[in-house]
Write a protein that holds these residues in place. Sequence first.
Motif, PDB file in Angstrom:
ATOM      1  N   LEU A 142      19.306   9.938  14.100  1.00  0.00           N
ATOM      2  CA  LEU A 142      19.896   9.942  15.430  1.00  0.00           C
ATOM      3  C   LEU A 142      21.289  10.555  15.448  1.00  0.00           C
ATOM      4  CD1 LEU A 142      18.870   6.380  16.711  1.00  0.00           C
ATOM      5  CD2 LEU A 142      17.717   8.565  17.093  1.00  0.00           C
ATOM      6  N   ARG A 143      21.959  10.565  14.303  1.00  0.00           N
ATOM      7  CA  ARG A 143      23.344  11.054  14.265  1.00  0.00           C
ATOM      8  C   ARG A 143      23.570  11.884  13.011  1.00  0.00           C
ATOM      9  NH1 ARG A 143      26.558   6.613  13.381  1.00  0.00           N
ATOM     10  NH2 ARG A 143      24.719   5.469  12.735  1.00  0.00           N
ATOM     11  N   PRO A 144      24.286  12.986  13.127  1.00  0.00           N
ATOM     12  CA  PRO A 144      24.525  13.854  11.961  1.00  0.00           C
ATOM     13  C   PRO A 144      25.227  13.148  10.816  1.00  0.00           C
ATOM     14  CG  PRO A 144      25.087  14.996  13.998  1.00  0.00           C
ATOM     15  CD  PRO A 144      24.812  13.578  14.374  1.00  0.00           C
ATOM     16  N   VAL A 145      26.108  12.181  11.121  1.00  0.00           N
ATOM     17  CA  VAL A 145      26.858  11.521  10.061  1.00  0.00           C
ATOM     18  C   VAL A 145      25.934  10.769   9.111  1.00  0.00           C
ATOM     19  CG1 VAL A 145      27.273   9.399  11.395  1.00  0.00           C
ATOM     20  CG2 VAL A 145      28.854  10.046   9.565  1.00  0.00           C
ATOM     21  N   VAL A 146      24.803  10.278   9.629  1.00  0.00           N
ATOM     22  CA  VAL A 146      23.854   9.544   8.785  1.00  0.00           C
ATOM     23  C   VAL A 146      23.203  10.495   7.783  1.00  0.00           C
ATOM     24  CG1 VAL A 146      21.757   8.145   8.751  1.00  0.00           C
ATOM     25  CG2 VAL A 146      23.437   7.827  10.582  1.00  0.00           C
ATOM     26  N   ALA A 147      22.746  11.640   8.278  1.00  0.00           N
ATOM     27  CA  ALA A 147      22.125  12.627   7.377  1.00  0.00           C
ATOM     28  C   ALA A 147      23.129  13.125   6.347  1.00  0.00           C
ATOM     29  CB  ALA A 147      21.573  13.793   8.186  1.00  0.00           C
ATOM     30  N   SER A 148      24.371  13.290   6.775  1.00  0.00           N
ATOM     31  CA  SER A 148      25.399  13.767   5.857  1.00  0.00           C
ATOM     32  C   SER A 148      25.657  12.755   4.752  1.00  0.00           C
ATOM     33  CB  SER A 148      26.691  14.045   6.625  1.00  0.00           C
ATOM     34  OG  SER A 148      27.737  14.413   5.751  1.00  0.00           O
ATOM     35  N   PHE A 149      25.752  11.478   5.100  1.00  0.00           N
ATOM     36  CA  PHE A 149      26.015  10.478   4.072  1.00  0.00           C
ATOM     37  C   PHE A 149      24.810  10.309   3.156  1.00  0.00           C
ATOM     38  CE2 PHE A 149      26.064   6.077   2.475  1.00  0.00           C
ATOM     39  CZ  PHE A 149      27.238   6.149   1.746  1.00  0.00           C
ATOM     40  N   ARG A 150      23.612  10.417   3.709  1.00  0.00           N
ATOM     41  CA  ARG A 150      22.419  10.325   2.860  1.00  0.00           C
ATOM     42  C   ARG A 150      22.439  11.427   1.808  1.00  0.00           C
ATOM     43  NH1 ARG A 150      18.592  10.948   6.494  1.00  0.00           N
ATOM     44  NH2 ARG A 150      18.078  13.109   6.003  1.00  0.00           N
ATOM     45  N   ALA A 151      22.809  12.627   2.219  1.00  0.00           N
ATOM     46  CA  ALA A 151      22.900  13.725   1.251  1.00  0.00           C
ATOM     47  C   ALA A 151      23.956  13.427   0.195  1.00  0.00           C
ATOM     48  CB  ALA A 151      23.235  15.022   1.981  1.00  0.00           C
ATOM     49  N   THR A 152      25.051  12.791   0.600  1.00  0.00           N
ATOM     50  CA  THR A 152      26.095  12.420  -0.357  1.00  0.00           C
ATOM     51  C   THR A 152      25.569  11.419  -1.375  1.00  0.00           C
ATOM     52  OG1 THR A 152      27.850  12.803   1.262  1.00  0.00           O
ATOM     53  CG2 THR A 152      28.376  11.372  -0.594  1.00  0.00           C
ATOM     54  N   VAL A 153      24.849  10.414  -0.894  1.00  0.00           N
ATOM     55  CA  VAL A 153      24.277   9.412  -1.800  1.00  0.00           C
ATOM     56  C   VAL A 153      23.341  10.070  -2.800  1.00  0.00           C
ATOM     57  CG1 VAL A 153      22.742   7.409  -1.946  1.00  0.00           C
ATOM     58  CG2 VAL A 153      24.512   7.486  -0.180  1.00  0.00           C
ATOM     59  N   LEU A 154      22.503  10.965  -2.322  1.00  0.00           N
ATOM     60  CA  LEU A 154      21.509  11.582  -3.196  1.00  0.00           C
ATOM     61  C   LEU A 154      22.143  12.497  -4.236  1.00  0.00           C
ATOM     62  CD1 LEU A 154      18.651  12.364  -0.640  1.00  0.00           C
ATOM     63  CD2 LEU A 154      18.867  10.424  -2.204  1.00  0.00           C
ATOM     64  N   THR A 155      23.339  13.008  -3.984  1.00  0.00           N
ATOM     65  CA  THR A 155      23.996  13.833  -4.998  1.00  0.00           C
ATOM     66  C   THR A 155      24.461  13.009  -6.184  1.00  0.00           C
ATOM     67  OG1 THR A 155      26.190  13.616  -3.972  1.00  0.00           O
ATOM     68  CG2 THR A 155      24.820  15.476  -3.283  1.00  0.00           C
ATOM     69  N   HIS A 156      24.546  11.692  -6.025  1.00  0.00           N
ATOM     70  CA  HIS A 156      25.008  10.823  -7.107  1.00  0.00           C
ATOM     71  C   HIS A 156      23.849  10.183  -7.882  1.00  0.00           C
ATOM     72  CE1 HIS A 156      29.271  10.993  -6.046  1.00  0.00           C
ATOM     73  NE2 HIS A 156      28.877  10.971  -4.791  1.00  0.00           N
ATOM     74  N   ARG A 157      22.641  10.616  -7.579  1.00  0.00           N
ATOM     75  CA  ARG A 157      21.510   9.996  -8.259  1.00  0.00           C
ATOM     76  C   ARG A 157      21.312  10.570  -9.655  1.00  0.00           C
ATOM     77  NH1 ARG A 157      16.248  12.376  -4.977  1.00  0.00           N
ATOM     78  NH2 ARG A 157      17.018  14.494  -4.714  1.00  0.00           N
ATOM     79  N   ALA A 158      20.620   9.772 -10.474  1.00  0.00           N
ATOM     80  CA  ALA A 158      20.244  10.207 -11.819  1.00  0.00           C
ATOM     81  C   ALA A 158      18.793  10.666 -11.775  1.00  0.00           C
ATOM     82  CB  ALA A 158      20.433   9.060 -12.812  1.00  0.00           C
ATOM     83  N   ALA A 159      18.196  10.801 -12.976  1.00  0.00           N
ATOM     84  CA  ALA A 159      16.810  11.251 -13.038  1.00  0.00           C
ATOM     85  C   ALA A 159      15.902  10.236 -12.365  1.00  0.00           C
ATOM     86  CB  ALA A 159      16.388  11.427 -14.494  1.00  0.00           C
ATOM     87  N   PRO A 160      14.860  10.684 -11.615  1.00  0.00           N
ATOM     88  CA  PRO A 160      13.967   9.767 -10.930  1.00  0.00           C
ATOM     89  C   PRO A 160      13.104   8.990 -11.903  1.00  0.00           C
ATOM     90  CG  PRO A 160      13.150  12.012 -10.747  1.00  0.00           C
ATOM     91  CD  PRO A 160      14.493  12.091 -11.382  1.00  0.00           C
ATOM     92  N   PRO A 161      12.622   7.787 -11.508  1.00  0.00           N
ATOM     93  CA  PRO A 161      11.713   7.032 -12.360  1.00  0.00           C
ATOM     94  C   PRO A 161      10.509   7.878 -12.726  1.00  0.00           C
ATOM     95  CG  PRO A 161      12.448   5.718 -10.496  1.00  0.00           C
ATOM     96  CD  PRO A 161      12.916   7.114 -10.258  1.00  0.00           C
ATOM     97  N   PRO A 162      10.038   7.815 -13.967  1.00  0.00           N
ATOM     98  CA  PRO A 162       8.996   8.722 -14.437  1.00  0.00           C
ATOM     99  C   PRO A 162       7.680   8.611 -13.696  1.00  0.00           C
ATOM    100  CG  PRO A 162       9.376   6.950 -16.004  1.00  0.00           C
ATOM    101  CD  PRO A 162      10.493   6.883 -14.999  1.00  0.00           C
ATOM    102  N   ALA A 163       7.347   7.417 -13.205  1.00  0.00           N
ATOM    103  CA  ALA A 163       6.030   7.232 -12.605  1.00  0.00           C
ATOM    104  C   ALA A 163       6.032   7.457 -11.094  1.00  0.00           C
ATOM    105  CB  ALA A 163       5.516   5.821 -12.887  1.00  0.00           C
ATOM    106  N   GLN A 164       7.211   7.693 -10.512  1.00  0.00           N
ATOM    107  CA  GLN A 164       7.291   7.835  -9.067  1.00  0.00           C
ATOM    108  C   GLN A 164       8.164   9.040  -8.733  1.00  0.00           C
ATOM    109  OE1 GLN A 164       8.740   3.765  -8.618  1.00  0.00           O
ATOM    110  NE2 GLN A 164       7.038   3.401  -7.238  1.00  0.00           N
ATOM    111  N   GLN A 165       7.837   9.696  -7.635  1.00  0.00           N
ATOM    112  CA  GLN A 165       8.604  10.855  -7.217  1.00  0.00           C
ATOM    113  C   GLN A 165       9.150  10.610  -5.820  1.00  0.00           C
ATOM    114  OE1 GLN A 165       9.253  13.454  -9.188  1.00  0.00           O
ATOM    115  NE2 GLN A 165       8.099  12.440 -10.811  1.00  0.00           N
TER     116      GLN A 165
END
Length: 308
Positions: free
Chosen positions: A281-304
Amino acid sequence: MLDLRQLRYFVAVAEAEHVGRAAEELHISQSPLSRQIAQLEKNLGLTLFERSQQRIRLTADGRVFLTEARALLRHADRLENLGRRLGRGEEGGLCIGYVADAMHTGVLPAALRTLQEERPGIHVALYSLTAEEQFVGLRQRSLDIALVQQPPTADDPDLLAAPLLEDPLLLALPASHPLAGRKDITAHDLDGLPWIAVGTSLEPAARDAFVAACVASGFTPDIRLDAPDPLTALGLVASGLGLALIQKSMVRGTTEGVEVRELPWHQASVHLWAAWHRTDLRPVVASFRATVLTHRAAPPPAQQARPA
């Protein structure tokens, strides 16, 4: 129609187990408070309290109602907070739900630090909630993003998710324990020893999953204590009260009195996921979600990650 004021009065009396003390906390007199509680019971057709001359206690139905009343009031508070920020033109700010691991691992603090640098005027409200409470918040739009240990189901019609990290579990044992002097520890060595379960008091199913994972690895833990979080568990381990499995991110600066060992034969990890509503509903939400995802590590092996 439920009266939020009556619900707040009910919660106050339930927590104090005394009308007089609750009235003092609410800064009202005792008689109007008693009338409001009685009116609530009449409207519901439900007896919420057992009353005696000494004290007032919740009935079984009252305890169930208290849990839902607290959840509704939390949602109402978040909704009011959102409305006030919208009224001030603050892009709506951000309401973020999280589990403790999001803080312990540094994923949420890092994302918030980036957000503060990029959008210093954004107001952020943080809510420590269970995964199910966060999913409800996402669907009701009182939360913008959820950080949870398990994602919503793949066929969820409203929510999407992506993995943030996989944090391996290590064995933490008292430095004075006979096994502390050994480099390699087998499943047989751990069978029947006193254990501290981490986080299982809040998620009952987690205890069963913990025991099942241990049994599958070849040992049965004798759970003596439940610790609400890894830091508490480390303190209990240091006191010699049992062994615990602690995620690797929590033992980088190991607590004094605690030894840590890898268990190559016990493949267990704590996972952290980001979840959000599929409709932005708001651009700030999508922007912060992208920020969170940039700090992620490798995904769990059994799930994508599921596509947004």
